[in-house]
Write a protein that holds these residues in place. Sequence first.
Motif, PDB file in Angstrom:
ATOM      1  N   CYS A  32     -48.943  53.059  59.944  1.00 26.14           N
ATOM      2  CA  CYS A  32     -47.661  52.382  59.779  1.00 26.14           C
ATOM      3  C   CYS A  32     -46.794  53.151  58.778  1.00 26.14           C
ATOM      4  O   CYS A  32     -47.282  53.554  57.721  1.00 26.14           O
TER       5      CYS A  32
ATOM      6  N   CYS B  17     -46.447  50.466  55.471  1.00 30.74           N
ATOM      7  CA  CYS B  17     -47.589  50.105  54.613  1.00 30.74           C
ATOM      8  C   CYS B  17     -48.740  51.095  54.730  1.00 30.74           C
ATOM      9  O   CYS B  17     -49.717  51.008  53.991  1.00 30.74           O
TER      10      CYS B  17
ATOM     11  N   CYS C   8     -46.911  48.763  61.948  1.00 28.36           N
ATOM     12  CA  CYS C   8     -47.850  47.731  62.358  1.00 28.36           C
ATOM     13  C   CYS C   8     -47.052  46.456  62.671  1.00 28.36           C
ATOM     14  O   CYS C   8     -45.853  46.370  62.340  1.00 28.36           O
TER      15      CYS C   8
ATOM     16  N   CYS D 137     -45.234  44.605  59.677  1.00 31.87           N
ATOM     17  CA  CYS D 137     -44.107  45.374  59.154  1.00 31.87           C
ATOM     18  C   CYS D 137     -42.961  45.432  60.168  1.00 31.87           C
ATOM     19  O   CYS D 137     -41.790  45.394  59.801  1.00 31.87           O
TER      20      CYS D 137
HETATM   21 ZN    ZN Z   1     -47.355  48.074  58.143  1.00 32.30          ZN
END
Ligand code: ZN
Length: 126
Positions: A80, A83, A101, A104
């Motif tokens: 991601c 994150c 992801c 997010c």
């Molecule tokens: Zn993420």
Amino acid sequence: MTKLELKKFQTTLLSRQSELEGLIRNREAAAIETSADALDQIQHAVERELALGTLARESVGLRDTRAALRRMDDGAFGACIDCEEEISLKRLAAVPWAARCIPCQERADREKVKGDDSEPLQAEAA
Ligand SMILES: [Zn+2]
């Protein structure tokens, strides 16, 4: 992610890239077409409006696809961009060009202002 899985995503992304490049080239060619007939011109203007909307979506798709291929080159594919957690294979299988992801992406979708261009989260990716 195994090398084989990575390779599969790369193949998918590369074919999507060339598909979108072809579509965009054709649409750009169609957009500069002109017609001497007035009625044709009106019809053509409508089609061009529609085509421009599609073109914009395809351009975004192409940009996302290229970005995913770049991440693959960098060895960052599947992580991601927010994150840095791994994006689930299930999500990548549905959206190989996904940059985030699901949590997010949902946050990004909520925060995005109108006219933002990130890929909408697909229902089957959840
Ligand atoms: Zn993420």
